[in-house]
Design a protein around this motif. Structure first.
Motif, PDB file in Angstrom:
ATOM      1  N   THR A 204       0.833  -1.200   0.000  1.00 25.70           N
ATOM      2  CA  THR A 204       0.000   0.000   0.000  1.00 25.70           C
ATOM      3  C   THR A 204       0.867   1.248   0.000  1.00 25.70           C
ATOM      4  O   THR A 204       2.055   1.220   0.330  1.00 25.70           O
ATOM      5  CB  THR A 204      -0.920   0.026   1.231  1.00 25.70           C
ATOM      6  OG1 THR A 204      -0.105  -0.011   2.416  1.00 25.70           O
ATOM      7  CG2 THR A 204      -1.867  -1.162   1.235  1.00 25.70           C
ATOM      8  N   SER A 205       0.242   2.337  -0.370  1.00 27.65           N
ATOM      9  CA  SER A 205       0.872   3.652  -0.335  1.00 27.65           C
ATOM     10  C   SER A 205      -0.009   4.607   0.450  1.00 27.65           C
ATOM     11  O   SER A 205      -1.227   4.420   0.540  1.00 27.65           O
ATOM     12  CB  SER A 205       1.099   4.190  -1.755  1.00 27.65           C
ATOM     13  OG  SER A 205       1.966   3.356  -2.494  1.00 27.65           O
ATOM     14  N   SER A 206       0.601   5.631   1.000  1.00 26.53           N
ATOM     15  CA  SER A 206      -0.128   6.694   1.676  1.00 26.53           C
ATOM     16  C   SER A 206      -0.024   7.965   0.833  1.00 26.53           C
ATOM     17  O   SER A 206       0.815   8.075  -0.063  1.00 26.53           O
ATOM     18  CB  SER A 206       0.446   6.934   3.075  1.00 26.53           C
ATOM     19  OG  SER A 206       0.262   5.800   3.891  1.00 26.53           O
ATOM     20  N   THR A 207      -0.888   8.916   1.136  1.00 25.28           N
ATOM     21  CA  THR A 207      -0.894  10.166   0.383  1.00 25.28           C
ATOM     22  C   THR A 207      -0.403  11.306   1.246  1.00 25.28           C
ATOM     23  O   THR A 207      -0.512  11.277   2.473  1.00 25.28           O
ATOM     24  CB  THR A 207      -2.307  10.485  -0.131  1.00 25.28           C
ATOM     25  OG1 THR A 207      -3.193  10.600   0.994  1.00 25.28           O
ATOM     26  CG2 THR A 207      -2.807   9.394  -1.061  1.00 25.28           C
ATOM     27  N   ARG A 209       0.583  15.886   0.860  1.00 23.22           N
ATOM     28  CA  ARG A 209       0.567  17.097   0.040  1.00 23.22           C
ATOM     29  C   ARG A 209       1.957  17.730   0.015  1.00 23.22           C
ATOM     30  O   ARG A 209       2.636  17.800   1.038  1.00 23.22           O
ATOM     31  CB  ARG A 209      -0.446  18.103   0.587  1.00 23.22           C
ATOM     32  CG  ARG A 209      -1.888  17.697   0.357  1.00 23.22           C
ATOM     33  CD  ARG A 209      -2.855  18.795   0.823  1.00 23.22           C
ATOM     34  NE  ARG A 209      -4.224  18.453   0.506  1.00 23.22           N
ATOM     35  CZ  ARG A 209      -4.831  18.777  -0.636  1.00 23.22           C
ATOM     36  NH1 ARG A 209      -4.148  19.470  -1.556  1.00 23.22           N
ATOM     37  NH2 ARG A 209      -6.075  18.450  -0.873  1.00 23.22           N
ATOM     38  N   ILE A 218      -1.257  16.608  -4.384  1.00 28.81           N
ATOM     39  CA  ILE A 218      -1.334  15.344  -3.660  1.00 28.81           C
ATOM     40  C   ILE A 218      -0.436  14.313  -4.346  1.00 28.81           C
ATOM     41  O   ILE A 218      -0.518  14.114  -5.561  1.00 28.81           O
ATOM     42  CB  ILE A 218      -2.774  14.821  -3.604  1.00 28.81           C
ATOM     43  CG1 ILE A 218      -3.655  15.791  -2.802  1.00 28.81           C
ATOM     44  CG2 ILE A 218      -2.825  13.429  -2.973  1.00 28.81           C
ATOM     45  CD1 ILE A 218      -5.103  15.376  -2.747  1.00 28.81           C
ATOM     46  N   GLY A 219       0.406  13.674  -3.561  1.00 26.93           N
ATOM     47  CA  GLY A 219       1.268  12.618  -4.067  1.00 26.93           C
ATOM     48  C   GLY A 219       1.192  11.385  -3.193  1.00 26.93           C
ATOM     49  O   GLY A 219       0.531  11.383  -2.152  1.00 26.93           O
ATOM     50  N   THR A 220       1.838  10.326  -3.595  1.00 26.45           N
ATOM     51  CA  THR A 220       1.853   9.091  -2.816  1.00 26.45           C
ATOM     52  C   THR A 220       3.274   8.745  -2.409  1.00 26.45           C
ATOM     53  O   THR A 220       4.240   9.136  -3.069  1.00 26.45           O
ATOM     54  CB  THR A 220       1.274   7.915  -3.627  1.00 26.45           C
ATOM     55  OG1 THR A 220       2.097   7.678  -4.770  1.00 26.45           O
ATOM     56  CG2 THR A 220      -0.156   8.217  -4.066  1.00 26.45           C
ATOM     57  N   PHE A 221       3.380   7.998  -1.314  1.00 24.49           N
ATOM     58  CA  PHE A 221       4.675   7.519  -0.850  1.00 24.49           C
ATOM     59  C   PHE A 221       4.488   6.136  -0.234  1.00 24.49           C
ATOM     60  O   PHE A 221       3.388   5.783   0.209  1.00 24.49           O
ATOM     61  CB  PHE A 221       5.298   8.490   0.162  1.00 24.49           C
ATOM     62  CG  PHE A 221       4.455   8.759   1.369  1.00 24.49           C
ATOM     63  CD1 PHE A 221       4.562   7.969   2.505  1.00 24.49           C
ATOM     64  CD2 PHE A 221       3.542   9.811   1.387  1.00 24.49           C
ATOM     65  CE1 PHE A 221       3.786   8.218   3.621  1.00 24.49           C
ATOM     66  CE2 PHE A 221       2.763  10.065   2.498  1.00 24.49           C
ATOM     67  CZ  PHE A 221       2.894   9.264   3.618  1.00 24.49           C
ATOM     68  N   SER A 223       4.008   2.935   1.979  1.00 22.83           N
ATOM     69  CA  SER A 223       3.471   2.767   3.328  1.00 22.83           C
ATOM     70  C   SER A 223       3.765   1.373   3.864  1.00 22.83           C
ATOM     71  O   SER A 223       4.471   1.213   4.839  1.00 22.83           O
ATOM     72  CB  SER A 223       1.961   3.022   3.331  1.00 22.83           C
ATOM     73  OG  SER A 223       1.408   2.764   4.603  1.00 22.83           O
TER      74      SER A 223
END
Length: 553
Positions: A204-207, A209, A218-221, A223
């Motif tokens: 999974t990834s988190s979001t 700003r 908004i971007g993802t990184f 998780s």
């Protein structure tokens, strides 16, 4: 609901258990001008948990002379659904609406989360006994959990069997008065452990700003790094036990010997951060546990007015890593070593403090008087992480024990409980100098090195600990855990007062701890130094309680 069948089918019954729970929670808070929050801040959250359990149980029981037989079959299903929504807002023109109109704020934000957990189980068990002397049980469970990976069946089969022999019921034990109870039992079986929470098998990834070209984007990184192959952690156990009672149970207790082998441990494995993730859950290796548990109860003195009883409990466990990745090699990054316990302290061996007049230049060129001195274990004339760190101890106790003495004199009762935990080694954060912004005082027992007080166990306040030494310390302790004195009012007098009973008592808990540990509590978990976490923790509380229990007729 339970259905019992009559006639020739007597002993056969069906039972259905259904349970459902619905738990809603709602929370709201607002801080405004009265709390010196000139913008006003509001927060609300709502969550609900829906869960159910359904069990279908069929059982059959029958006696044939001295033979007893019973069977139990089970099919069960469980499910839990959880969901939560939160909202917050800041920048209100006044405080009148509190958190009841988040849209009136200048800036709003919201979050939501949901998960689902499910478990299906089937079980069959057969019990057989002959003349209450010979006992036999065989059981098989088949459990499937939703927490496991999509590349697996999610199911695990866990069989077990047990034998029991009531020796005290044998004919050759009838004409003696010493042993009134003696039972020998042995069990062998396989069990499973989920050991992980939901969705750990999914990557999974988190979001978040970030400003980009003057715009909040908004971007993802990364998780959680998932592992679709995760399955049950399994343990094969052998247990040999003896229950005994002597002199009409004046001495009674039990002795347990066990050996467990666990395979496919569900552990969070550290991985190189270049992957974008620092860790991943995996089924790793094999461990063994061997141990003994002893319980002994004695009635030491029994007189008309005075009685003295004792309970002694002792447990010792030897935990070892058998294998990790199939190559019988250590994993230094995770501090896992073949033949050693799972959780150990691996660090430099401190041998003292550099004193004035000593020359550390050859062994530790950057050291000065007041710095810690470490052993050169590989003899290369330098202190290096590769050659000069060893296992200093284990974080789990080697043995534990408890002793309770209870005294009765007429209507007075005194109970004293002592607890002991031995063979524990923990890193001591109190010895790593950190003022924590003045949050708490450093114990006087630390005793830092100074030119006038050239300690050989504590460094100077100027020591910078560039090697990250954890100050491994003995965390063994013996504690006066509980002392309770009570008095029960004579029943005849209680009747005259119109009372059912009256008891007056005084109790003290955690009265004193005998330990070499410096700090708040040697029992605290390794990540904390008291109850709570790093930012909100407290020392062990000593409590003194005076009480009165009254029941009315």
């Amino acid at each position: 609901m339970e259905v019992k069948l009559p006639g020739k089918l007597e002993g056969l019954k069906y039972r259905m258990n259904i349970g459902y729970s619905y738990i809603p929670t709602r929370f709201g808070s607002y801080s405004g001008r009265a709390a010196n929050d000139l913008l006003g801040s509001a927060y609300t959250s709502y969550s609900e948990t829906n869960s159910f359990t359904l069990e279908n149980i069929i059982s059959y029981s029958k006696d044939f002379g001295k033979h007893h037989f019973d069977f139990t079959g089970l099919y069960s299903a469980q499910q839990r659904k959880y969901g939560t929504t939160t909202g917050s807002s800041t920048g209100f023109v006044n405080d009148q609406l509190s958190f009841n109109n988040l849209g009136a704020g200048a800036t709003q934000s919201s979050t939501s989360y949901a998960d689902r957990y499910a478990l299906n189980s089937q079980m069959g068990r057969i019990n057989y006994s002959y003349d209450s002397r010979y006992l036999f049980t065989v059981t098989a469970r088949n459990d499937g959990s939703s927490v496991f990976g999509g590349n697996t069946t999610k199911y695990g089969l866990f069989p077990s069997a047990a034998l029991g022999w009531n020796i005290s019921n044998e004919a050759f034990m009838k004409n003696q008065s010493i042993v009134n109870n003696l039972k020998l039992r042995f069990s062998y079986g396989k069990t499973g452990n989920e050991a992980i929470s939901v969705y750990r098998t999914i990557t999974t990834s988190s979001t978040g700003r970030s400003p980009f070209n003057g715009i909040s984007t908004i971007g993802t990184f990364p998780s959680n790094m998932g592992n679709n192959n995760l399955l049950w952690e399994t343990t094969v156990s052998q247990n040999l036990g003896v229950d005994f009672g002597l002199f009409n149970d004046r001495i009674n207790g039990s002795v347990e010997l066990y050996q467990n082998r666990t395979k496919g441990l569900l552990l969070l494995r550290s991985i190189p951060i270049v992957n974008g993730y620092s860790s991943v859950f995996a089924n790793l290796g094999e461990t063994s546990n061997k141990g003994v548990e002893v319980t002994l109860n004695t009635r030491n003195l029994t007189a008309s007015d005075f009685k003295w009883e004792t309970t002694l409990v002792f447990a010792s466990n030897r935990n070892r890593i058998v294998d990790l990745y199939g190559d019988k090699k250590d994993d230094l990054g995770n501090r896992w070593f073949i033949g050693k316990p799972i959780s150990v302290i691996y660090d430099y061996k401190m041998v003292g403090v550099w004193q004035q007049g000593e020359n550390p230049a050859d062994q530790d060129p950057s050291a000065v008087a007041g710095d810690l001195k470490f052993a050169d274990l590989n003899g290369d004339g330098k202190i290096t992480p590769d050659g000069d760190r060893i296992i200093l101890g284990q974080t789990a106790p080697k043995w534990t024990g408890g002793l309770t003495n209870t005294f009765h004199y007429k209507n007075f009762h005194l109970s004293v409980f002592l607890q002991t935990v031995q063979g524990v080694t923990r890193n001591n954060a109190d010895l790593t100098y950190a003022d924590e912004t003045g949050k708490r005082n450093t114990p006087i027992a630390v005793g830092y090195w100074t030119a006038d007080n050239q300690s050989n166990t504590r460094p100077s306040l100027a020591y910078r600990n560039t090697r990250g030494y954890g100050y491994a310390s003995d965390a063994s302790y013996t504690r006066i855990k509980d002392v309770t004195l009570s008095y029960n009012l004579n029943q005849n007098l209680a009747n005259k007062l119109g009372l059912g009973s009256l008891t007056v008592y005084a109790s003290g808990r955690n009265l004193y701890t005998f330990t070499n540990w410096i700090g708040w509590d040697p029992e605290a978990v390794q990540s904390s130094r008291g109850s709570g976490d790093w930012t909100n923790n407290y020392p062990l509380t000593r409590s003194l309680v005076l009480g009165l229990n009254v029941s009315l007729r």
